[in-house]
Write a protein that holds these residues in place. Structure first.
Motif, PDB file in Angstrom:
ATOM      1  N   MET A   1       0.848  -1.179   0.000  1.00 20.67           N
ATOM      2  CA  MET A   1       0.000   0.000   0.000  1.00 20.67           C
ATOM      3  C   MET A   1       0.892   1.241   0.000  1.00 20.67           C
ATOM      4  SD  MET A   1      -2.788   1.207   2.875  1.00 20.67           S
ATOM      5  CE  MET A   1      -3.590  -0.359   2.817  1.00 20.67           C
ATOM      6  N   PRO A   2       0.781   2.092  -0.998  1.00 22.23           N
ATOM      7  CA  PRO A   2       1.640   3.281  -1.066  1.00 22.23           C
ATOM      8  C   PRO A   2       1.217   4.364  -0.071  1.00 22.23           C
ATOM      9  CG  PRO A   2       0.168   3.222  -2.944  1.00 22.23           C
ATOM     10  CD  PRO A   2      -0.062   1.960  -2.173  1.00 22.23           C
ATOM     11  N   PHE A   3       2.223   4.968   0.533  1.00 21.66           N
ATOM     12  CA  PHE A   3       2.002   6.033   1.506  1.00 21.66           C
ATOM     13  C   PHE A   3       2.774   7.279   1.110  1.00 21.66           C
ATOM     14  CE2 PHE A   3       1.169   2.315   4.164  1.00 21.66           C
ATOM     15  CZ  PHE A   3       0.013   2.703   4.815  1.00 21.66           C
ATOM     16  N   THR A   4       2.332   8.413   1.646  1.00 23.71           N
ATOM     17  CA  THR A   4       3.050   9.677   1.557  1.00 23.71           C
ATOM     18  C   THR A   4       3.541   9.996   2.956  1.00 23.71           C
ATOM     19  OG1 THR A   4       1.716  10.475  -0.282  1.00 23.71           O
ATOM     20  CG2 THR A   4       2.823  12.141   1.050  1.00 23.71           C
ATOM     21  N   LEU A   5       4.808  10.375   3.065  1.00 22.78           N
ATOM     22  CA  LEU A   5       5.403  10.735   4.346  1.00 22.78           C
ATOM     23  C   LEU A   5       5.551  12.243   4.433  1.00 22.78           C
ATOM     24  CD1 LEU A   5       6.942  10.124   7.010  1.00 22.78           C
ATOM     25  CD2 LEU A   5       9.014   9.887   5.610  1.00 22.78           C
ATOM     26  N   ILE A   6       5.073  12.802   5.529  1.00 25.49           N
ATOM     27  CA  ILE A   6       5.255  14.217   5.836  1.00 25.49           C
ATOM     28  C   ILE A   6       6.140  14.284   7.069  1.00 25.49           C
ATOM     29  CG2 ILE A   6       4.144  16.391   6.465  1.00 25.49           C
ATOM     30  CD1 ILE A   6       1.545  15.257   5.212  1.00 25.49           C
ATOM     31  N   THR A   7       7.263  14.998   6.957  1.00 21.74           N
ATOM     32  CA  THR A   7       8.148  15.134   8.112  1.00 21.74           C
ATOM     33  C   THR A   7       7.696  16.328   8.954  1.00 21.74           C
ATOM     34  OG1 THR A   7       9.789  16.617   7.119  1.00 21.74           O
ATOM     35  CG2 THR A   7      10.045  14.246   6.691  1.00 21.74           C
TER      36      THR A   7
ATOM     37  N   THR B   1      15.827   3.832   3.252  1.00 20.79           N
ATOM     38  CA  THR B   1      15.482   2.528   3.830  1.00 20.79           C
ATOM     39  C   THR B   1      14.119   2.571   4.499  1.00 20.79           C
ATOM     40  OG1 THR B   1      17.805   1.972   4.144  1.00 20.79           O
ATOM     41  CG2 THR B   1      16.215   0.754   5.475  1.00 20.79           C
ATOM     42  N   LEU B   2      13.869   3.608   5.276  1.00 21.01           N
ATOM     43  CA  LEU B   2      12.583   3.763   5.937  1.00 21.01           C
ATOM     44  C   LEU B   2      11.452   3.829   4.911  1.00 21.01           C
ATOM     45  CD1 LEU B   2      11.683   5.669   9.023  1.00 21.01           C
ATOM     46  CD2 LEU B   2      10.464   6.315   6.968  1.00 21.01           C
ATOM     47  N   CYS B   3      11.654   4.611   3.852  1.00 19.60           N
ATOM     48  CA  CYS B   3      10.632   4.739   2.812  1.00 19.60           C
ATOM     49  C   CYS B   3      10.347   3.394   2.161  1.00 19.60           C
ATOM     50  CB  CYS B   3      11.056   5.748   1.749  1.00 19.60           C
ATOM     51  SG  CYS B   3      11.040   7.456   2.325  1.00 19.60           S
ATOM     52  N   LEU B   4      11.381   2.652   1.848  1.00 22.53           N
ATOM     53  CA  LEU B   4      11.197   1.350   1.216  1.00 22.53           C
ATOM     54  C   LEU B   4      10.509   0.373   2.164  1.00 22.53           C
ATOM     55  CD1 LEU B   4      14.616   1.066  -0.640  1.00 22.53           C
ATOM     56  CD2 LEU B   4      12.373   1.586  -1.648  1.00 22.53           C
ATOM     57  N   ASP B   5      10.891   0.390   3.429  1.00 26.75           N
ATOM     58  CA  ASP B   5      10.289  -0.509   4.421  1.00 26.75           C
ATOM     59  C   ASP B   5       8.819  -0.202   4.675  1.00 26.75           C
ATOM     60  OD1 ASP B   5      12.724  -1.781   4.706  1.00 26.75           O
ATOM     61  OD2 ASP B   5      13.201  -0.862   6.651  1.00 26.75           O
ATOM     62  N   LYS B   6       8.452   1.067   4.627  1.00 24.45           N
ATOM     63  CA  LYS B   6       7.083   1.484   4.964  1.00 24.45           C
ATOM     64  C   LYS B   6       6.192   1.675   3.731  1.00 24.45           C
ATOM     65  CE  LYS B   6       7.868   1.782   9.400  1.00 24.45           C
ATOM     66  NZ  LYS B   6       7.259   0.854  10.340  1.00 24.45           N
TER      67      LYS B   6
END
Length: 101
Positions: A1-7, A60-65
């Motif tokens: 499931m694709p997600f968008t990350l906001i820091t 790595t975090l992006c790929l894992d999540k």
């Protein structure tokens, strides 16, 4: 499931952006976050931008999540990610960088 990350999850701006983007949004921050928010999966503890391997840790975090897009709201994060933009592009992760870099 694709997600968008906001820091910058501790910043009100991150929550405002989340409201405009809709579902499948992850909030994260390198600053200390409440343990119950992390454990509940509502927020992610991100690597600190002062780390020598920050861009690789973020990748790595992006790929894992399952993150396919990142909105770095902190200037220091944005600068470091901009320097690694080609690496993120190779993994089809879109960096939404501020115009003033």
């Amino acid at each position: 499931m694709p997600f968008t990350l906001i820091t910058g999850a501790t910043n009100a701006r991150a929550h405002q952006l989340k409201q405009t983007l809709g579902d499948k949004i992850l909030l994260g921050d390198y600053r200390e976050l409440p343990a119950f928010m992390i454990e509940a999966g509502k927020m992610l503890q991100l690597p600190h931008p002062s780390s020598a391997s920050y861009a690789h840790q973020m990748l790595t975090l992006c790929l894992d999540k399952g993150v396919v897009a990142v909105f770095p709201l902190e200037q220091q994060e944005a600068v470091l990610l901009a320097e690694a933009a080609q690496l993120f592009n190779e993994f089809n992760i879109v960096l939404h960088l501020p115009d003033d870099l």
